[in-house]
Design an enzyme around this catalytic site. Structure first.
Site, PDB file in Angstrom:
ATOM      1  N   THR C  50       0.844  -1.198   0.000  1.00  0.00           N
ATOM      2  CA  THR C  50       0.000   0.000   0.000  1.00  0.00           C
ATOM      3  C   THR C  50       0.879   1.247   0.000  1.00  0.00           C
ATOM      4  OG1 THR C  50      -1.663  -1.228   1.231  1.00  0.00           O
ATOM      5  CG2 THR C  50      -1.881   1.148   1.216  1.00  0.00           C
ATOM      6  N   TYR C 114     -15.216  -4.659  -5.391  1.00  0.00           N
ATOM      7  CA  TYR C 114     -16.490  -5.124  -4.866  1.00  0.00           C
ATOM      8  C   TYR C 114     -16.302  -5.436  -3.391  1.00  0.00           C
ATOM      9  CZ  TYR C 114     -17.402  -5.711  -9.814  1.00  0.00           C
ATOM     10  OH  TYR C 114     -17.541  -5.474 -11.155  1.00  0.00           O
ATOM     11  N   TYR C 140      -2.988 -10.206   4.730  1.00  0.00           N
ATOM     12  CA  TYR C 140      -2.850  -8.766   4.962  1.00  0.00           C
ATOM     13  C   TYR C 140      -4.266  -8.225   5.215  1.00  0.00           C
ATOM     14  CZ  TYR C 140      -1.271  -3.934   3.776  1.00  0.00           C
ATOM     15  OH  TYR C 140      -0.969  -2.591   3.775  1.00  0.00           O
ATOM     16  N   LYS C 168      -0.242  -9.681   8.323  1.00  0.00           N
ATOM     17  CA  LYS C 168      -0.001  -8.292   8.668  1.00  0.00           C
ATOM     18  C   LYS C 168      -1.358  -7.685   8.969  1.00  0.00           C
ATOM     19  CE  LYS C 168       1.062  -3.679   7.171  1.00  0.00           C
ATOM     20  NZ  LYS C 168       1.317  -2.721   6.097  1.00  0.00           N
TER      21      LYS C 168
END
Lengths: 307, 307, 307, 307
Positions: C50, C114, C140, C168
């Site tokens: 990210t 979605y 994650y 994570k």
């Protein structure tokens, strides 16, 4: 209840509660507001509502407001009274007082401090209330303050009780509103009132019975005119009038919607602008914007502006 | 306040309010709970809290609960009392009664029906409250019920008032908690209490002053032991004890957390399981799960289980 | 994977992806960042995360970034690579490329356009992914971007698959983190990495295995020092260091956290500040605030400030 | 674009993407669906939409779907194509391909992994897209998947660009829809399409230009009939037809709305029910409910039911 053979229809107004600067009930202004609404042709007055700061007032103030409004309406239109509270016990106590004072209909939304844990709790709450109520009960769906949505299946079950005469939906959820209207096939005399005025034209054309939005404190005549235009089937006139009301509705767009409507009412000479603390008065900028809206729509009537 | 030279520290318990089946205050059980807590070594008792159903009880019930607890504690530990309500006016009235009855500290969260419109409103609310309060005030941040988060900057400003002695944070936001703790550099005697017990070990080691979670009604001794273990710097012991308390905390995992803790208390023989309606009692399945937890952690004491 | 007999522990860095002004990969700066991290003693580098804008880059850019980082790390630390996408099919394609390029571990969060409809869908997703993966998979959890929370029971089931080596958690939910840690009793070699650095001290002391927060791009050495301080059991030192890192972390408090960290990195001379559009650069005011933070914590190193 | 002198109006269908069991494009069914829609009288077909799983398909599948639909429509109705992605760079690449393949209009919603940080970012995104687009652009507001609401002021600014021809609003916010419609006073040729079919009657009567809801894949003829009934001013007929469509719309009420519509389409013999993984097929119970709805509204046509 004056309209005894009819189900509630039309424009019911959640009347504001005028206050003095030191937060006492301003009886003179309250009576003036009642006359203003009746002159506007409204079909009912709802006391101690969300708009009426009914949840913020002291208990004896709530009783006083109800007494004054019942006295001033003089049975020309039915008086609805909010009875909700944080628990069933507290709501029952409010209900008993409301009945004693002579309200025509009790209005109740879910308890609002503890987020309700299930629809079963809501069923218990409303069924117990109506079991103890000698007067009709109207449901009130307002998730933005109660954190609880009264679901369709819950309304469906509660509709089986004849003493529950309808619902005011303030969820601003048009799909839910249409689904509510479809429930009328199970009970045509179950009244559906729409909380947000923007949804009135579409919703009443689609089968809802009326509107119940605080903006009708300010412009009861226009709101009644919209209702009549819709029920007479004049759709394009309704759309045009709806747009006008939507624009006037922007007086609400303040930090506090309560401060907004009270400032607008005060600018029209109907009351002082004070709200229950800690709600703050409109900022100068907000006040200026409200003045512009009122002026644009001919609602200041050449009177001097409040300083 | 007994600990006059100290800031509040340790385990403060938001005491449950035992009720009879017909929803009257169960004074005998309430006194039993107070003794149970004091015997457990707790550092304070908080009356009319969220856990105590303080927002659901009738006004005279709230006063009665406070009187009984003050009487039974007999000044062995300070008594905190919730005064919050839907508006400043209502909260001030609660505060006056609370002071008159002899509470040591008033605890207030934001008004909770109308979603507060700004931090400025919250400042107005808390500053007015403390201006009218002859006793110390503790802030209470609980967005899940009030829809309002008391922001860091707001706490920073309110800290400047010496009569505001601390804050209970029930936001379950560990980052916010650490940020609150950093504010202690501006005022070391500002007490920070952690609402959710899971955050106690990490939070108190990081500088918070104590814990304030309803679970300590059930296991005051373990909660106090956890607090002592942390303040003695025994981190790995604390982690182990924390895990045990986390497991016991699962008695809360019911449709209604209030029903869960009351059922657990009733299974330990401390009260009946009734809650203010419309909150529903635990389901049979929930009750079974609670019994298993209490049994696993040796909290049923070979007594017969409540039928 | 270099640490073949150990489970992942320590500080894994979701490496930023330096870009040129016209949004091409800035290879020189990327290599510089890798060396900066390895010099800082980190235990792993996570590519296309990210923080790394892995979801915004073009497909060939993602491959290029992975190639460069694998080359520059030269197997000194394991390389983790993000493979998530909007569907299983797209994620499998990413996984295949990632394996081919030589990543040590694949990292996957739920599909993100979605909103996932059920935990069963998440199970299907992760199980299919790991079934097709010759390299270990790390889960994650990042609800803020994916709108999906991987629930505890889902993790419990996925843990039974040895090829899923850990998770994570970026939910910033300390209670969930403690519950995750308790699951280690079922599988002690399941690694738990904490996304938000504020939770590292409490979380790692409570049993988590390491930290994985973008802030370690800026201060890898401090982050590793914090990890070591915690694992050596020096709690009060850890708390002090944690506070320091929390303060530095405020470089993230910009309209866009990505713009914030990249500006901070650029001010330290590690890259240019550009992000993938439409993300906007920091405002002048934000940049000024970042400079002040870096200066206060000695992170500007007397170099001239970027104009 | 066939309707070159007109603004888009009527029923545009976000066409589903039929898949084979192993998730390849089912070209035969896709062509059948196109013919089904054109026979139903629809005014446009929207490819790679949310309903069309355009965000889940592989890149080459998206291109293939667009090619097939353009070929099969044979310019009888305009073809709209979704180009959105996680960043401006990715969306621009999609746009270039879409233009090359011959779509008539590009449709774009905000980037959807990173929650957009400001309306300024959205402005940058849409303005850059349209600057690079030789074909008209339609905005698409769908906060439920993108976590971003395109605010009224942002639409107001974007309307100044003639190449942005309208907006599809899937926010299901009737008040926002009315406000959008009021913006038409600044530019009457700006098309407003309503995403949720429940809002069509109220919304189109109030001035919106058409509807764009996946349900029209199943019943294009009824949807077109509703549109015509509204534009002919037959309000009570429209309300009755709207209620019927609302009931049929319940095929969507499944864990996954995509699985629901595809099962309904497959029961009507238009395609197989498979969706992109990890989206799961309808449960048996859901399938049974869909069958009942189709049967009740005469949509099964005496054909054997799919086993």
């Amino acid at each position: 209840m004056p309209q005894s053979n009819q189900i509630p229809k039309g424009v019911i107004v959640p009347i504001i509660t005028p206050l003095t600067r030191d937060e006492n009930i301003d009886e003179i202004s309250l009576r003036k507001c009642v006359r203003h609404l009746i002159k506007g042709g409204v079909h009912g007055i709802f006391v101690n509502s969300t708009t009426g700061e009914g949840l913020s007032l002291l208990d004896d103030q709530k009783r006083l407001v109800l007494e004054i409004v019942i006295d001033e309406t003089n049975r020309m239109v039915p008086v609805y009274a909010g009875v909700s509270d944080t628990s069933l016990g507290r709501a029952l106590r409010n209900l008993a007082e409301t009945v004693e004072l002579g309200a025509d209909v009790a209005v109740a939304h879910p308890p609002f401090y503890y987020p309700p844990n299930s629809q079963e709790e809501l069923l218990t709450f409303f069924q117990s209330l109506t079991d103890h109520s000698p007067i009709p009960l109207m449901l009130y769906n307002i998730p933005s303050t109660t954190k609880a949505h009264i679901e369709l299946d819950t309304v469906r079950i509660l509709m089986e009780n004849d003493n529950i005469i309808g619902i005011k939906d303030s969820s601003v959820d048009y799909v839910f509103l249409l689904n509510l209207i479809e429930l009328k096939k199970y009970r045509p005399d179950f009244s559906i009132f729409i909380g947000k005025s923007h949804l009135w034209t579409g919703g009443i054309f689609s089968g809802a019975d009326g509107g119940l939005d605080g903006i009708s404190n300010l412009i009861p005549d226009l709101c009644v005119q919209l209702y009549n235009t819709i029920t007479e089937g004049r759709f394009s006139d309704a759309v045009a009038l709806q747009q006008r009301i939507n624009e006037i509705w922007r007086v609400y767009e303040c930090r506090s919607f309560l401060a907004g409507i009270k400032m607008a009412m005060s600018l029209r000479g109907l009351c002082e602008p004070w709200t229950t603390k800690p709600i703050l008065m409109t900022s100068e900028e907000e006040q200026e914007r409200i003045i512009n809206i009122l002026r644009e729509y001919g609602l200041l009537e050449n009177k001097g502006v409040r300083k």
